[in-house]
Design a protein around this motif. Structure first.
Motif, PDB file in Angstrom:
ATOM      1  N   MET B  72       0.847  -1.195   0.022  1.00  0.00           N
ATOM      2  CA  MET B  72       0.043  -0.092  -0.198  1.00  0.00           C
ATOM      3  C   MET B  72       0.850   1.227  -0.066  1.00  0.00           C
ATOM      4  SD  MET B  72      -2.747  -1.065   2.880  1.00  0.00           S
ATOM      5  CE  MET B  72      -4.071  -2.377   2.528  1.00  0.00           C
ATOM      6  N   GLY B  73       1.987   1.322   1.025  1.00  0.00           N
ATOM      7  CA  GLY B  73       2.767   2.254   0.864  1.00  0.00           C
ATOM      8  C   GLY B  73       3.440   2.678  -0.587  1.00  0.00           C
ATOM      9  N   MET B  74       3.721   1.667  -1.192  1.00  0.00           N
ATOM     10  CA  MET B  74       4.474   1.815  -2.765  1.00  0.00           C
ATOM     11  C   MET B  74       3.313   2.230  -3.625  1.00  0.00           C
ATOM     12  SD  MET B  74       6.377  -1.783  -3.399  1.00  0.00           S
ATOM     13  CE  MET B  74       7.823  -2.225  -1.978  1.00  0.00           C
ATOM     14  N   MET B  75       2.007   1.955  -3.474  1.00  0.00           N
ATOM     15  CA  MET B  75       0.799   2.609  -4.330  1.00  0.00           C
ATOM     16  C   MET B  75       0.786   3.995  -4.104  1.00  0.00           C
ATOM     17  SD  MET B  75      -1.543  -0.659  -4.105  1.00  0.00           S
ATOM     18  CE  MET B  75      -1.157  -2.339  -4.757  1.00  0.00           C
ATOM     19  N   LEU B  76       0.639   4.109  -2.744  1.00  0.00           N
ATOM     20  CA  LEU B  76       0.559   5.667  -2.217  1.00  0.00           C
ATOM     21  C   LEU B  76       1.717   6.454  -2.668  1.00  0.00           C
ATOM     22  CD1 LEU B  76      -0.417   5.788   1.536  1.00  0.00           C
ATOM     23  CD2 LEU B  76      -1.824   6.820  -0.249  1.00  0.00           C
ATOM     24  N   SER B  77       2.901   6.021  -2.607  1.00  0.00           N
ATOM     25  CA  SER B  77       3.744   6.844  -3.135  1.00  0.00           C
ATOM     26  C   SER B  77       3.655   7.060  -4.615  1.00  0.00           C
ATOM     27  CB  SER B  77       5.226   6.035  -2.800  1.00  0.00           C
ATOM     28  OG  SER B  77       6.378   6.806  -3.530  1.00  0.00           O
ATOM     29  N   SER B  78       3.332   5.967  -5.487  1.00  0.00           N
ATOM     30  CA  SER B  78       3.347   5.891  -6.986  1.00  0.00           C
ATOM     31  C   SER B  78       2.051   6.973  -7.440  1.00  0.00           C
ATOM     32  CB  SER B  78       2.931   4.790  -7.483  1.00  0.00           C
ATOM     33  OG  SER B  78       3.887   3.685  -7.023  1.00  0.00           O
ATOM     34  N   LEU B  79       1.133   7.111  -6.386  1.00  0.00           N
ATOM     35  CA  LEU B  79       0.007   8.196  -6.776  1.00  0.00           C
ATOM     36  C   LEU B  79       0.643   9.248  -7.414  1.00  0.00           C
ATOM     37  CD1 LEU B  79      -2.674   7.429  -4.259  1.00  0.00           C
ATOM     38  CD2 LEU B  79      -2.569   6.525  -6.474  1.00  0.00           C
ATOM     39  N   GLY B  80       1.788   9.743  -6.483  1.00  0.00           N
ATOM     40  CA  GLY B  80       2.383  11.228  -7.129  1.00  0.00           C
ATOM     41  C   GLY B  80       2.927  11.000  -8.556  1.00  0.00           C
ATOM     42  N   ALA B  81       3.390   9.966  -8.740  1.00  0.00           N
ATOM     43  CA  ALA B  81       3.797   9.671 -10.129  1.00  0.00           C
ATOM     44  C   ALA B  81       2.879   9.714 -11.299  1.00  0.00           C
ATOM     45  CB  ALA B  81       5.089   8.470 -10.323  1.00  0.00           C
ATOM     46  N   LEU B  82       1.874   9.011 -10.798  1.00  0.00           N
ATOM     47  CA  LEU B  82       0.665   8.845 -11.542  1.00  0.00           C
ATOM     48  C   LEU B  82      -0.009  10.227 -11.927  1.00  0.00           C
ATOM     49  CD1 LEU B  82      -1.367   6.505 -12.630  1.00  0.00           C
ATOM     50  CD2 LEU B  82      -2.790   6.978 -10.529  1.00  0.00           C
ATOM     51  N   LEU B 107       5.828  11.644   0.929  1.00  0.00           N
ATOM     52  CA  LEU B 107       4.846  11.074   1.897  1.00  0.00           C
ATOM     53  C   LEU B 107       4.661   9.754   1.690  1.00  0.00           C
ATOM     54  CD1 LEU B 107       2.334  14.138   2.215  1.00  0.00           C
ATOM     55  CD2 LEU B 107       4.401  13.497   3.769  1.00  0.00           C
ATOM     56  N   GLY B 108       4.117   9.197   0.680  1.00  0.00           N
ATOM     57  CA  GLY B 108       4.159   7.616   0.541  1.00  0.00           C
ATOM     58  C   GLY B 108       5.186   6.874   1.011  1.00  0.00           C
ATOM     59  N   LEU B 110       7.466   7.730   2.750  1.00  0.00           N
ATOM     60  CA  LEU B 110       8.033   8.013   4.276  1.00  0.00           C
ATOM     61  C   LEU B 110       7.388   6.880   5.030  1.00  0.00           C
ATOM     62  CD1 LEU B 110       9.794  10.067   5.942  1.00  0.00           C
ATOM     63  CD2 LEU B 110       7.550  11.302   6.390  1.00  0.00           C
ATOM     64  N   LEU B 111       5.938   6.873   4.774  1.00  0.00           N
ATOM     65  CA  LEU B 111       4.937   5.887   5.426  1.00  0.00           C
ATOM     66  C   LEU B 111       5.250   4.445   5.217  1.00  0.00           C
ATOM     67  CD1 LEU B 111       2.578   5.524   7.205  1.00  0.00           C
ATOM     68  CD2 LEU B 111       1.251   5.494   5.034  1.00  0.00           C
ATOM     69  N   GLY B 112       5.701   4.210   3.899  1.00  0.00           N
ATOM     70  CA  GLY B 112       6.172   2.954   3.434  1.00  0.00           C
ATOM     71  C   GLY B 112       7.573   2.399   4.127  1.00  0.00           C
ATOM     72  N   SER B 113       8.392   3.558   4.358  1.00  0.00           N
ATOM     73  CA  SER B 113       9.613   3.177   4.887  1.00  0.00           C
ATOM     74  C   SER B 113       9.619   3.066   6.529  1.00  0.00           C
ATOM     75  CB  SER B 113      10.618   4.434   4.787  1.00  0.00           C
ATOM     76  OG  SER B 113      10.169   5.446   5.428  1.00  0.00           O
ATOM     77  N   ALA B 114       8.486   3.397   7.049  1.00  0.00           N
ATOM     78  CA  ALA B 114       8.350   3.216   8.609  1.00  0.00           C
ATOM     79  C   ALA B 114       7.935   1.780   8.626  1.00  0.00           C
ATOM     80  CB  ALA B 114       7.269   4.234   9.257  1.00  0.00           C
ATOM     81  N   MET B 115       7.029   1.194   7.576  1.00  0.00           N
ATOM     82  CA  MET B 115       6.532  -0.046   7.741  1.00  0.00           C
ATOM     83  C   MET B 115       7.756  -0.910   7.441  1.00  0.00           C
ATOM     84  SD  MET B 115       3.353   0.623   5.437  1.00  0.00           S
ATOM     85  CE  MET B 115       1.945   1.655   5.811  1.00  0.00           C
ATOM     86  N   SER B 116       8.463  -0.687   6.483  1.00  0.00           N
ATOM     87  CA  SER B 116       9.503  -1.765   6.256  1.00  0.00           C
ATOM     88  C   SER B 116      10.559  -1.748   7.313  1.00  0.00           C
ATOM     89  CB  SER B 116      10.283  -1.661   5.079  1.00  0.00           C
ATOM     90  OG  SER B 116      10.481  -0.168   4.772  1.00  0.00           O
ATOM     91  N   THR B 117      11.039  -0.577   8.012  1.00  0.00           N
ATOM     92  CA  THR B 117      11.916  -0.450   8.892  1.00  0.00           C
ATOM     93  C   THR B 117      11.402  -1.443  10.134  1.00  0.00           C
ATOM     94  OG1 THR B 117      12.682   1.663   8.095  1.00  0.00           O
ATOM     95  CG2 THR B 117      13.133   1.119  10.484  1.00  0.00           C
ATOM     96  N   ARG B 118      10.027  -1.010  10.329  1.00  0.00           N
ATOM     97  CA  ARG B 118       9.451  -2.073  11.601  1.00  0.00           C
ATOM     98  C   ARG B 118       9.886  -3.390  11.517  1.00  0.00           C
ATOM     99  NH1 ARG B 118       6.841  -2.749  16.766  1.00  0.00           N
ATOM    100  NH2 ARG B 118       5.981  -4.423  16.601  1.00  0.00           N
ATOM    101  N   GLN B 119       9.527  -3.580  10.091  1.00  0.00           N
ATOM    102  CA  GLN B 119       9.683  -5.311   9.904  1.00  0.00           C
ATOM    103  C   GLN B 119      11.111  -5.680   9.815  1.00  0.00           C
ATOM    104  OE1 GLN B 119       7.369  -6.758   6.459  1.00  0.00           O
ATOM    105  NE2 GLN B 119       7.740  -8.788   7.198  1.00  0.00           N
ATOM    106  N   ILE B 120      12.194  -5.059   9.251  1.00  0.00           N
ATOM    107  CA  ILE B 120      13.406  -5.134   9.645  1.00  0.00           C
ATOM    108  C   ILE B 120      13.746  -5.404  11.014  1.00  0.00           C
ATOM    109  CG2 ILE B 120      16.029  -4.111   9.247  1.00  0.00           C
ATOM    110  CD1 ILE B 120      14.720  -2.867   6.449  1.00  0.00           C
ATOM    111  N   LEU B 121      13.333  -4.348  11.714  1.00  0.00           N
ATOM    112  CA  LEU B 121      13.714  -4.466  13.183  1.00  0.00           C
ATOM    113  C   LEU B 121      13.152  -5.682  14.003  1.00  0.00           C
ATOM    114  CD1 LEU B 121      13.570  -0.702  14.160  1.00  0.00           C
ATOM    115  CD2 LEU B 121      15.634  -1.957  13.907  1.00  0.00           C
TER     116      LEU B 121
END
Lengths: 52, 227
Positions: B72-82, B107-108, B110-121
């Motif tokens: 979802m974070g990737m899609m949110l981020s891609s909405l900007g390019a779209l 922003l998309g 940033l939110l996605g990176s928070a999620m992936s950082t959580r999963q890495i940790l």
């Protein structure tokens, strides 16, 4: 909930493409942003046992 | 508004036609700016399709809730390019709209990176095998974090140039058709993800932490053993 949020993102994508008014696009984006953020917070169920 | 083939800006109710850049170098940067945004969309279509068609279907690895939220974070981020690409094609992209799109991408991401950082940790302690199969030595959530950092860097670099990379869309029919096809494929990617997650989640509100079956049909896929 995940299905509904994907539906919201799909609607946001269509609005982004079809609507020219920027505040409508931004409203849809931020609604999606908040929904995804809340879903993430729901899945953060524990404090990490790590020292930062 | 009729497509006049000219970039226009509204100030109040007055419409101004913005002249296209005359200098060759500026035109090259504008075209580069357009195709960079298209590449952004294609890259995330590729990432999302690989995650779904290869890892989920071919390898029978069910995505966890955090994996889904990173999609979802990737899609949110891609909405900007779209936003940038579609309005550029329609000649309705203004300089402020260009920055709106880049802001949405940041922003998309940033939110996605928070999620992936959580999963890495969650899997960072020595001895933890991580979630799912690794690709080129890194797990998918680590690749996701790398992609989000790349997006933030990309958007940050474009913003430092102001409007130098304000996209100039192609004029040839086949190039415009190709980009519209990419836009349709991106929207279809979101729609397919919606259907697939519905099959995985069924009529439950949330996915379990470690999903093992497609709950709509009660089907448990057999993971493909890694060589």
């Amino acid at each position: 909930m995940d299905t509904l949020i994907f539906g919201l993102l799909l609607a946001a994508a269509l609005v982004v493409i079809l609507v020219r008014t920027r505040w409508i696009v931004l409203t849809m984006f931020f609604v999606g942003f908040v929904a995804v953020g809340l879903l993430f917070l729901h899945h953060v169920t524990s404090v990490l046992d790590l020292s930062f | 508004m009729a497509d006049t083939g000219k970039l226009t800006v509204f100030v109040g109710n007055t419409r101004y036609i913005v002249p296209e850049p005359k200098r060759r170098w500026h035109r090259i940067m504008g075209k580069l700016g357009f195709w960079a945004q298209v590449f952004f969309l294609v890259a995330y279509i590729g990432v999302l399709s690989t995650a779904m068609f290869y890892f989920q279907f071919a390898q029978a690895e069910l995505p966890c809730p955090l994996c889904i939220s990173q999609r979802m974070g990737m899609m949110l981020s891609s909405l900007g390019a779209l936003f940038i690409v579609s309005h550029s094609l329609k000649r309705t992209l203004t300089p402020s709209g260009f920055m709106t799109g880049l802001g949405m991408a940041i922003l998309g991401a940033l939110l996605g990176s928070a999620m992936s950082t959580r999963q890495i940790l969650l899997h960072i302690l020595p001895g933890d095998p991580g979630y799912g199969t690794a690709m080129f030595g890194l797990h998918l959530y680590t690749w996701a974090l790398i992609s989000f950092i790349v997006v933030m860097t990309f958007a940050g670099v474009l913003l430092t140039f102001g409007t130098e990379f304000l996209p100039i869309p192609p004029v040839s029919k086949w190039a415009r058709g190709l980009v519209w096809a990419i836009i349709v494929i991106f929207v279809a990617t979101i729609a397919i993800n919606m259907v697939v997650v519905f099959v995985e989640e069924g009529f439950n509100w949330f996915l379990p932490d470690n999903p093992t079956s497609y709950q709509l049909f009660g089907f448990t896929p057999t993971p493909v053993p890694t060589p």
